[in-house]
Design a protein around this motif. Structure first.
Motif, PDB file in Angstrom:
ATOM      1  N   LEU A 127       6.550   4.579  -0.277  1.00 27.39           N
ATOM      2  CA  LEU A 127       6.218   4.221  -1.650  1.00 27.39           C
ATOM      3  C   LEU A 127       4.940   4.906  -2.113  1.00 27.39           C
ATOM      4  O   LEU A 127       3.997   5.090  -1.340  1.00 27.39           O
ATOM      5  CB  LEU A 127       6.087   2.710  -1.780  1.00 27.39           C
ATOM      6  CG  LEU A 127       7.430   1.976  -1.817  1.00 27.39           C
ATOM      7  CD1 LEU A 127       7.243   0.503  -1.510  1.00 27.39           C
ATOM      8  CD2 LEU A 127       8.086   2.154  -3.185  1.00 27.39           C
ATOM      9  N   LYS A 128       4.940   5.267  -3.390  1.00 25.77           N
ATOM     10  CA  LYS A 128       3.826   5.950  -4.030  1.00 25.77           C
ATOM     11  C   LYS A 128       3.311   5.111  -5.190  1.00 25.77           C
ATOM     12  O   LYS A 128       4.067   4.312  -5.755  1.00 25.77           O
ATOM     13  CB  LYS A 128       4.277   7.314  -4.564  1.00 25.77           C
ATOM     14  CG  LYS A 128       4.910   8.220  -3.527  1.00 25.77           C
ATOM     15  CD  LYS A 128       5.453   9.484  -4.174  1.00 25.77           C
ATOM     16  CE  LYS A 128       6.097  10.391  -3.156  1.00 25.77           C
ATOM     17  NZ  LYS A 128       6.652  11.612  -3.790  1.00 25.77           N
ATOM     18  N   PRO A 129       2.057   5.279  -5.597  1.00 27.76           N
ATOM     19  CA  PRO A 129       1.557   4.532  -6.756  1.00 27.76           C
ATOM     20  C   PRO A 129       2.423   4.699  -8.002  1.00 27.76           C
ATOM     21  O   PRO A 129       2.560   3.749  -8.782  1.00 27.76           O
ATOM     22  CB  PRO A 129       0.154   5.095  -6.965  1.00 27.76           C
ATOM     23  CG  PRO A 129      -0.272   5.501  -5.590  1.00 27.76           C
ATOM     24  CD  PRO A 129       0.977   6.039  -4.943  1.00 27.76           C
ATOM     25  N   GLU A 130       3.022   5.863  -8.197  1.00 24.22           N
ATOM     26  CA  GLU A 130       3.864   6.084  -9.359  1.00 24.22           C
ATOM     27  C   GLU A 130       5.190   5.326  -9.308  1.00 24.22           C
ATOM     28  O   GLU A 130       5.933   5.325 -10.291  1.00 24.22           O
ATOM     29  CB  GLU A 130       4.126   7.584  -9.575  1.00 24.22           C
ATOM     30  CG  GLU A 130       4.635   8.301  -8.345  1.00 24.22           C
ATOM     31  CD  GLU A 130       3.532   9.025  -7.586  1.00 24.22           C
ATOM     32  OE1 GLU A 130       3.751  10.194  -7.188  1.00 24.22           O
ATOM     33  OE2 GLU A 130       2.451   8.431  -7.390  1.00 24.22           O
ATOM     34  N   ASP A 131       5.498   4.681  -8.181  1.00 23.67           N
ATOM     35  CA  ASP A 131       6.661   3.806  -8.095  1.00 23.67           C
ATOM     36  C   ASP A 131       6.389   2.424  -8.681  1.00 23.67           C
ATOM     37  O   ASP A 131       7.319   1.616  -8.787  1.00 23.67           O
ATOM     38  CB  ASP A 131       7.120   3.650  -6.646  1.00 23.67           C
ATOM     39  CG  ASP A 131       7.641   4.938  -6.048  1.00 23.67           C
ATOM     40  OD1 ASP A 131       8.373   5.672  -6.747  1.00 23.67           O
ATOM     41  OD2 ASP A 131       7.327   5.208  -4.871  1.00 23.67           O
ATOM     42  N   THR A 132       5.140   2.135  -9.027  1.00 18.01           N
ATOM     43  CA  THR A 132       4.791   0.845  -9.609  1.00 18.01           C
ATOM     44  C   THR A 132       5.571   0.623 -10.902  1.00 18.01           C
ATOM     45  O   THR A 132       5.521   1.448 -11.814  1.00 18.01           O
ATOM     46  CB  THR A 132       3.286   0.773  -9.880  1.00 18.01           C
ATOM     47  OG1 THR A 132       2.587   0.809  -8.633  1.00 18.01           O
ATOM     48  CG2 THR A 132       2.921  -0.506 -10.619  1.00 18.01           C
ATOM     49  N   ALA A 133       6.297  -0.490 -10.979  1.00 18.75           N
ATOM     50  CA  ALA A 133       7.149  -0.773 -12.129  1.00 18.75           C
ATOM     51  C   ALA A 133       7.774  -2.149 -11.959  1.00 18.75           C
ATOM     52  O   ALA A 133       7.742  -2.734 -10.873  1.00 18.75           O
ATOM     53  CB  ALA A 133       8.254   0.275 -12.258  1.00 18.75           C
TER      54      ALA A 133
ATOM     55  N   GLN B 174       0.828  -1.200   0.000  1.00 16.28           N
ATOM     56  CA  GLN B 174       0.000   0.000   0.000  1.00 16.28           C
ATOM     57  C   GLN B 174       0.865   1.254   0.000  1.00 16.28           C
ATOM     58  O   GLN B 174       2.005   1.243   0.466  1.00 16.28           O
ATOM     59  CB  GLN B 174      -0.933   0.014   1.208  1.00 16.28           C
ATOM     60  CG  GLN B 174      -2.005  -1.059   1.173  1.00 16.28           C
ATOM     61  CD  GLN B 174      -2.992  -0.934   2.313  1.00 16.28           C
ATOM     62  OE1 GLN B 174      -2.747  -0.227   3.290  1.00 16.28           O
ATOM     63  NE2 GLN B 174      -4.114  -1.621   2.196  1.00 16.28           N
ATOM     64  N   ALA B 175       0.321   2.326  -0.536  1.00 16.37           N
ATOM     65  CA  ALA B 175       1.024   3.602  -0.536  1.00 16.37           C
ATOM     66  C   ALA B 175       1.471   3.967   0.879  1.00 16.37           C
ATOM     67  O   ALA B 175       0.725   3.798   1.845  1.00 16.37           O
ATOM     68  CB  ALA B 175       0.135   4.697  -1.110  1.00 16.37           C
ATOM     69  N   GLY B 176       2.702   4.461   0.979  1.00 17.77           N
ATOM     70  CA  GLY B 176       3.291   4.782   2.261  1.00 17.77           C
ATOM     71  C   GLY B 176       4.097   3.664   2.875  1.00 17.77           C
ATOM     72  O   GLY B 176       4.831   3.895   3.851  1.00 17.77           O
ATOM     73  N   GLY B 177       4.001   2.474   2.328  1.00 18.94           N
ATOM     74  CA  GLY B 177       4.717   1.330   2.849  1.00 18.94           C
ATOM     75  C   GLY B 177       6.137   1.236   2.328  1.00 18.94           C
ATOM     76  O   GLY B 177       6.624   2.109   1.610  1.00 18.94           O
ATOM     77  N   SER B 178       6.807   0.131   2.675  1.00 17.11           N
ATOM     78  CA  SER B 178       8.209  -0.075   2.327  1.00 17.11           C
ATOM     79  C   SER B 178       8.425  -1.464   1.756  1.00 17.11           C
ATOM     80  O   SER B 178       7.703  -2.416   2.080  1.00 17.11           O
ATOM     81  CB  SER B 178       9.098   0.088   3.560  1.00 17.11           C
ATOM     82  OG  SER B 178       9.016   1.388   4.098  1.00 17.11           O
TER      83      SER B 178
END
Length: 124
Positions: free
Chosen positions: A86-92, A13-17
């Motif tokens: 972590l942010k949604p835009e880090d999805t990759a 989830q967003a904000g996690g590590s």
């Protein structure tokens, strides 16, 4: 040739590590700088971070600076990417890669060996 294997990806989830690992197959890993790259869905490969051969120097993309930390343990022939806030835009898909030289490098063309990648998905 050196073989690289990434692990540690997953859904968060967003904000996690998450902490990614990249294991190298041979001792010559310690002679080379390493890099992390990522490819978001529908986009081109982009630079994330690089670290010199002994770990003393690191360099980051502006988009991840102050959130991500790259490190290495040459006795274990492993490089890490600690990802916080972590942010949604880090999805990759995240890839590790090796340079045939000791110095930090952000130019993708200079990297000689690549892992298969590990998926990171950040949900809102």
């Amino acid at each position: 040739q050196v073989q690289l294997v990434e692990s540690g990806g997953g859904l968060v989830q967003a904000g996690g590590s998450l902490r990614l690992s990249c294991a190298a197959s041979e001792r010559t890993f310690s002679r080379n700088a390493m890099g992390w790259f990522r490819q978001p869905p529908g986009k081109e490969l982009e630079f994330v971070a690089t670290i010199n051969r002994n770990g003393a120097i690191q360099h980051y993309a502006d988009s991840v600076n102050d959130r991500f930390t790259v490190s290495r343990d040459n006795t274990q022939t492993t490089v890490y990417l600690q990802m916080n806030e972590l942010k949604p835009e880090d999805t990759a898909v995240y890839y590790c890669a090796s340079v045939s030289g000791p110095d930090i490098e952000r130019d993708v063309a200079k990297y000689k060996y690549w892992g298969q990648g590990t998926q990171v998905t950040v949900s809102s």
